[in-house]
Design a protein around this motif. Structure first.
Motif, PDB file in Angstrom:
ATOM      1  N   LEU B 616      19.563  57.026  61.515  1.00  0.00           N
ATOM      2  CA  LEU B 616      19.941  57.705  62.760  1.00  0.00           C
ATOM      3  C   LEU B 616      19.067  58.893  63.139  1.00  0.00           C
ATOM      4  CD1 LEU B 616      23.855  57.840  62.669  1.00  0.00           C
ATOM      5  CD2 LEU B 616      22.359  56.045  63.533  1.00  0.00           C
ATOM      6  N   PHE B 617      18.506  59.592  62.152  1.00  0.00           N
ATOM      7  CA  PHE B 617      17.934  60.900  62.463  1.00  0.00           C
ATOM      8  C   PHE B 617      16.481  61.153  62.068  1.00  0.00           C
ATOM      9  CE2 PHE B 617      22.566  61.804  61.625  1.00  0.00           C
ATOM     10  CZ  PHE B 617      22.913  62.026  62.941  1.00  0.00           C
ATOM     11  N   GLU B 619      12.618  61.388  61.195  1.00  0.00           N
ATOM     12  CA  GLU B 619      11.256  60.948  61.458  1.00  0.00           C
ATOM     13  C   GLU B 619      10.363  62.182  61.447  1.00  0.00           C
ATOM     14  OE1 GLU B 619      10.434  59.635  65.580  1.00  0.00           O
ATOM     15  OE2 GLU B 619      12.449  60.346  66.036  1.00  0.00           O
ATOM     16  N   VAL B 621       7.590  64.003  63.147  1.00  0.00           N
ATOM     17  CA  VAL B 621       6.970  63.955  64.480  1.00  0.00           C
ATOM     18  C   VAL B 621       5.651  64.729  64.448  1.00  0.00           C
ATOM     19  CG1 VAL B 621       7.259  64.514  66.920  1.00  0.00           C
ATOM     20  CG2 VAL B 621       9.242  63.826  65.551  1.00  0.00           C
ATOM     21  N   TYR B 622       4.579  64.050  64.818  1.00  0.00           N
ATOM     22  CA  TYR B 622       3.250  64.677  64.818  1.00  0.00           C
ATOM     23  C   TYR B 622       2.710  64.782  66.236  1.00  0.00           C
ATOM     24  CZ  TYR B 622       2.628  64.712  59.789  1.00  0.00           C
ATOM     25  OH  TYR B 622       2.766  64.997  58.456  1.00  0.00           O
ATOM     26  N   MET B 629       2.366  68.598  62.320  1.00  0.00           N
ATOM     27  CA  MET B 629       3.740  68.116  62.267  1.00  0.00           C
ATOM     28  C   MET B 629       4.604  69.113  63.029  1.00  0.00           C
ATOM     29  SD  MET B 629       6.057  67.175  58.942  1.00  0.00           S
ATOM     30  CE  MET B 629       7.794  66.727  59.109  1.00  0.00           C
ATOM     31  N   ASN B 631       8.015  69.001  63.520  1.00  0.00           N
ATOM     32  CA  ASN B 631       9.389  69.237  63.048  1.00  0.00           C
ATOM     33  C   ASN B 631       9.434  69.478  61.538  1.00  0.00           C
ATOM     34  OD1 ASN B 631       8.769  66.561  62.480  1.00  0.00           O
ATOM     35  ND2 ASN B 631      10.838  65.821  62.841  1.00  0.00           N
ATOM     36  N   PHE B 636      14.773  70.293  63.472  1.00  0.00           N
ATOM     37  CA  PHE B 636      14.439  69.029  64.142  1.00  0.00           C
ATOM     38  C   PHE B 636      14.081  67.918  63.157  1.00  0.00           C
ATOM     39  CE2 PHE B 636      13.741  72.053  67.678  1.00  0.00           C
ATOM     40  CZ  PHE B 636      14.652  71.502  68.564  1.00  0.00           C
ATOM     41  N   ARG B 638      16.060  66.155  61.050  1.00  0.00           N
ATOM     42  CA  ARG B 638      17.518  66.171  60.946  1.00  0.00           C
ATOM     43  C   ARG B 638      18.027  65.370  59.750  1.00  0.00           C
ATOM     44  NH1 ARG B 638      16.491  65.694  66.609  1.00  0.00           N
ATOM     45  NH2 ARG B 638      17.618  67.271  67.784  1.00  0.00           N
ATOM     46  N   LEU B 695      17.650  55.520  65.241  1.00  0.00           N
ATOM     47  CA  LEU B 695      18.328  55.029  66.436  1.00  0.00           C
ATOM     48  C   LEU B 695      18.834  56.204  67.262  1.00  0.00           C
ATOM     49  CD1 LEU B 695      20.117  52.287  64.388  1.00  0.00           C
ATOM     50  CD2 LEU B 695      18.322  51.851  66.094  1.00  0.00           C
ATOM     51  N   THR B 696      17.884  56.853  67.927  1.00  0.00           N
ATOM     52  CA  THR B 696      18.185  58.053  68.715  1.00  0.00           C
ATOM     53  C   THR B 696      18.446  57.666  70.169  1.00  0.00           C
ATOM     54  OG1 THR B 696      15.803  58.302  68.896  1.00  0.00           O
ATOM     55  CG2 THR B 696      16.901  59.649  67.250  1.00  0.00           C
TER      56      THR B 696
END
Lengths: 324, 711
Positions: B616-617, B619, B621-622, B629, B631, B636, B638, B695-696
């Motif tokens: 669900l949460f 990843e 992020v780049y 990166m 997050n 973020f 999560r 699955l955001t």
């Protein structure tokens, strides 16, 4: 964090005198849930931090004439449990509880919520408020899933993170601010927020040496509600928030205000949606129509088109919750 | 004579019962000391400086301003000239206080010459065919099988790079004392932690003492001493002072390990009755700046005709590390998503389809039993519906499932058990408890073997000075330590029997240790208490070594490898907001003989939570342009909280068919299926596949808008 001088004065006048008239030279500490992180990450490096902790006159919630007055240093938890707030402004209670973390609710303050800096991850990673890199916006070309879908033509693409901003604007609140000589001025909540024009500007109309002291919300019998689209239940930001307030007389709405959060650099008052709701019988159809109207004019960036749908859903649900 | 085989079910007093972990109270009260809690006299605090560039040449590192700061005692500069990802450590400083170290770190001036970087991992065009080999595998006659298939179903799926995000970050306290190096690291590998450290810092391994009593998660990312271990030890050598260096969260997320991503186009061929005949998969993804091991597709199901190509994309991101069940969650998600889509295309019930094809697996009976148990636990018959919840309103509900496998054969492990003349017992081994209950398991095995209560045994683990035990990876610990401690305790007990047999006028062969007594098996009234028996040792304690040789222990059914598990998820999807909510998840899991039912169940609960989190949460992020990166924090990046995980139900497969196999590891298997099961449940709810984890709302809404299903 960089070393700084710390002051914890007892009066507003003393506090104001300790503040510089230039942004960044001094910072105000309320609950510290945002400022302390910013200090640690060198987002801000003030010479002095002025704590409002010892100023008793800006704490607490009371009824003053026809308003509810909320002291800026009132915590989120105190707000969420206050009987007057619960009775008159459920939209604020929802916003406070939505914060989700007992730790944040216990120390975070209402004034701090209104003055907190953007959560934009470029900003928090040291790329500045506008995240300009080699002349272009990193946000516009990059990871903008959480960024603005309204008012995003300029340099500011972040969203205002305030939990209470949208509800206060919808409720017609006024914000009281104390200046360097102890003088107080009052600003309508909507005018309190502004989109910064330069990197060194802030997201409110406060001057560097002004202190947010109180919030006045008129008791007008408005139906009101907030709906936050949230994924994780604890300690997270909503994707989109809608706060609404309106009267219902003879089955139809009037005095309606629809305000969105997390969609623009300021809490976004949707004039079209507000107008559309006035005179309407509040039901599922008019609520959905209001949501459609609120989404009008949205200009999503490359990765945040989904937020337009979230606006429709949030507004619809907030309107129905307020009417219920 | 005590036998080494596991006792029969009716003879077990502790094994297989639901037993609280023995160090639970210490952890709950804060008495348990983790690496971060270790404070040595005169200790310095270290801080690392990292590269803000994803790829650059370091042209100079100027530490003078840092060294000029009062309280700064030591600095470290990397001699490596090339930084390969943002967040790579290039320098460090040690100071009297944490605050001074922080301030000093900001005064270290590093000059970089930026070089071109590449962080995109989800586009196969970034595969560099000139540098990296295309990975290819083919079995059977794939084209022919597709031509003959009744149904061919194609889809695209993806699972991103995630981090380990151990709640306790990586790092250690180091101390040089009398020429010997003492290290308190957070490690999964106490006995072999110093393998790389010794050479790197010029200290013989026999002069390195490692201790880790408690640790807050590793998940495969804490096997080595790592760069920060070397830096800490070198700063200790340089300053002559103990040094604490634990990574801050942002550095940990950028540098301390990634789980490789996997994106794929998958084609499945099947007969009308659901029988799988062919699978073709084109996979791409990144293992960071190193190589790429393609995930196993098809997973678990041995489909007769398969073709796989895999492209590893090099990126300027932190390197990959083993992440709980390496490659399996990716292979499972890709395969089970494609198979559920195939079932839907055939208009077959997903459970029926899986049961139809379990004959293609190595343990058809186990999966069949597990799938049926999981289905009962989640009330499948009542809740199941074809794809697309027909219920009116914005909230759609669905069920999805997945099965998985893992090895989990115990590792080599040495254990010493000492029985002292006063009757006290101690077990010593250089193993570690990652929070999984290893300490408790050893206690149970030794106490059960000696017929004693748990508190009679002192379990000593977490030190490299103890007999060597394997690193805790790949679900190898519980099998390894159960076997070695059983062997050691049995040998010690038999030595005690030899000593006292004559006092009971019988042979050692006739003795047994039961409920704090030693007695004659066929004449229980001929007995003496444990204390009386041990007193007969005089001044000589008994110490016996148990050495677990995996091959031999497997033959003796002390332990085994290879398990199956099945999971079903029940989710709700709000089609107006794209929010996915877990209502319930059930897991049926096999792990051979369960030593402690409670900590075994806890492992599965924890795995479900970790699985829900990556479904669900999670990843990484780049930003493409800067290579950073975005997050690298817990705001973020999560993780699921208690309200996000829904109702979890765990069923451990025990009893006949399972117990007699001996002990099998459990750490990895239950974390493999959640992503697949949840994604399949979302597809079942919506009637359309959301192809990529997590699955955001943005992904869910995008799919619904494309499919026109938005209310």
């Amino acid at each position: 964090m960089k070393s700084f001088e710390y002051a914890a004065p007892k009066t507003l006048k003393e506090a104001a005198a300790l503040l510089s008239d230039k942004w960044g030279e001094t910072e105000i500490l309320a609950g510290g849930t945002d400022l302390v992180t910013s200090l640690k990450q060198h987002i801000t490096e003030p010479k002095r931090v002025v704590s409002l902790r010892n100023i008793s006159e800006i704490k607490g919630i009371e009824i003053e004439k026809k308003d509810v007055r909320i002291g800026a240093m009132t915590t989120l938890a105190e707000l969420a449990e206050d009987k007057n707030i619960k009775e008159h402004f459920p939209s604020l209670v929802t916003a406070a509880i939505g914060v989700g973390s007992p730790q944040l609710m216990s120390v975070g303050t209402v004034g701090g919520d209104l003055c907190q800096r953007p959560r934009c991850w470029y900003y928090r990673n040291g790329f500045g408020l506008f995240a300009k890199h080699e002349g272009a916006s990193l946000v516009r070309e990059g990871e903008n899933r959480y960024h603005a879908i309204f008012s995003n033509d300029g340099s500011a693409l972040f969203v205002n993170p305030s939990s209470f901003g949208p509800a206060l604007i919808a409720l017609g609140a006024t914000i009281a601010v104390s200046g360097p000589k102890g003088k107080t001025r009052k600003v309508p909540a909507e005018k309190f927020f502004q989109t910064p024009k330069t990197e060194s500007d802030r997201e409110t109309s406060l001057k560097p040496n002004e202190i947010l002291t109180s919030i006045f919300i008129p008791i007008k019998g408005l139906r009101n509600a907030t709906y936050e689209v949230r994924h994780r239940h604890g300690l997270d930001w909503p994707y989109v928030t809608a706060s609404v307030a309106f009267q219902i007389k003879a089955g139809t709405a009037s005095d309606a205000r629809v305000v969105l959060g997390h969609v623009a650099p300021v809490p976004w008052h949707s004039a079209g949606a507000s107008k559309g709701l006035n005179g309407a019988k509040v039901d599922a159809a008019s609520a959905a129509k209001c949501g459609e109207a609120a989404a009008q004019g949205a200009k999503p960036l490359s990765k945040n088109g989904y937020k337009v749908q979230l606006v429709k859903a949030a507004v619809k649900r907030a309107v129905l919750a307020a009417a219920a | 004579m005590a036998k080494v085989d596991w006792p029969a079910a009716d003879k077990r007093t502790l094994i297989g019962k639901r037993i609280d972990r023995i160090d639970g109270p210490l952890k709950a009260t804060g008495a348990a000391k983790y690496s971060y809690d270790i404070n040595r006299p005169g200790m310095l605090w270290a801080r690392a400086v990292t590269s803000p560039y994803a790829h650059a040449e370091v042209t100079s590192i100027d530490t003078r301003a840092a060294e000029a700061l009062p309280g700064v005692k030591g600095v470290w500069r990397d001699t490596e000239k090339e930084v390969r990802y943002a967040g790579e450590i290039v320098a460090a400083v040690a100071a009297e206080t944490e605050e001074i170290a922080q301030e000093a770190a900001t005064r270290i001036r590093v000059q970089y010459k930026p070089l071109p970087h590449q962080v995109v991992d989800d586009d196969p065009k970034f595969f560099d065919a000139a540098k990296d080999k295309l990975n290819k595998r083919e079995e059977g006659n794939v084209d022919d099988a597709f031509a003959k298939a009744d149904k061919v179903v194609e889809g695209e799926y993806g699972i991103p790079v995630i981090a380990h995000c151990c709640l306790e970050s990586h790092g250690q306290v180091t101390e040089m004392r009398d020429g010997e190096l003492h290290v308190w690291p957070s490690t999964q590998n106490v006995s072999r932690y110093s393998d790389q450290l010794g050479g790197a810092v010029g200290v013989d391994q026999n002069k390195i003492h490692v201790e880790c009593q408690y640790m807050g998660g590793g998940f495969g990312s804490k096997f080595n001493s790592d760069k920060w271990g070397t830096i800490g030890a070198l700063l200790s050598k340089q300053t002559g002072r103990p040094v604490k260096l634990l990574l801050e969260r942002d550095i940990e997320l950028m540098t301390a390990g990634n789980r490789p991503s996997a994106y794929a186009r998958i084609k499945v061929g099947a007969q009308k009755d659901g029988t799988l005949t062919a699978v073709e998969a084109d996979i791409w993804g990144t293992g960071g700046n190193g190589g790429y091991n393609p995930p196993p597709v098809p997973y678990v199901f041995k489909v007769p005709n398969t073709r796989l190509t895999a492209k590893g994309i090099r990126t300027n991101r932190g390197g990959q590390r083993a992440w709980r069940a390496p490659s399996h969650p990716q292979g499972c998600f890709l395969t089970m998503s494609a198979l559920a889509d195939t079932a839907a295309a055939l208009k077959m019930d997903e459970l029926e389809f899986f049961l139809k094809n379990v004959s293609l697996t190595d343990r058809a009976e186990v999966y069949t039993e597990e799938l049926k148990i999981a289905a009962d636990l989640i009330d499948y018959k009542r809740k199941a519906h074809p794809r697309g919840d027909p219920t009116p309103g914005p909230v759609k509900r669905g069920l999805g499932m997945s099965i998985h496998t893992w090895g989990g054969m115990g590792h080599p492990s040495e254990c010493d058990v000492t029985i002292s003349p006063d009757g006290s017992v101690e077990a010593r081994l250089g193993s570690q408890d990652l929070g999984t209950g290893t300490r408790t398991v050893i206690d149970i095995v030794v106490a059960e073997t000696l017929g004693l209560p748990l508190h009679a045994v002192k379990v000593q683990i977490g030190k490299s000075d103890y007999p060597a035990s394997g690193g805790s990876g790949g679900s190898t610990t519980v099998g390894g330590v159960s076997a070695s401690s059983r062997l050691a305790a049995t040998a010690a007990l038999n030595a005690l029997f030899e000593t006292i047999a004559s006092k009971l006028d019988t042979a050692a062969d006739n003795l047994e240790a039961v409920r704090g007594e030693i007695r004659q098996s066929d004449k229980p009234e001929n007995k003496m208490s444990w204390k009386e028996a041990c007193a007969l040792l005089g001044v000589n304690a008994i110490t016996k070594r148990g050495s677990n040789n995996p091959g031999e222990s497997q033959k003796m059914h002390l332990m085994d490898g290879g398990v199956g598990g099945a999971q079903i998820a029940d989710v709700s999807v709000d089609i107006e907001t794209g929010i996915v909510t877990i209502n319930e998840m059930v897991a049926a899991q096999d792990c051979g003989l369960v030593i402690d039912l409670k900590t075994a169940e806890s492992q599965v609960y924890g795995a479900l939570i970790m699985g829900i989190t990556y479904a669900l949460f999670e990843e990484a992020v780049y930003d493409v342009k800067t290579g950073r990166m975005l997050n690298a924090d817990m705001e973020f990046y999560r993780l699921a909280g208690i309200k996000d995980v829904g109702n979890l139900k765990v069923h451990m497969m025990t009893g006949k068919g399972y117990d007699e196999r001996g002990v099998v590891g459990l750490g990895e298997p239950p974390v493999i299926s959640p992503g697949a099961a949840i994604a399949n449940a979302v597809a079942n709810a919506l009637g359309v596949r959301v192809p990529q984890l997590p699955l955001t709302p943005d992904r869910v809404i995008a799919v619904l808008q494309k499919g026109g299903n938005l209310a």
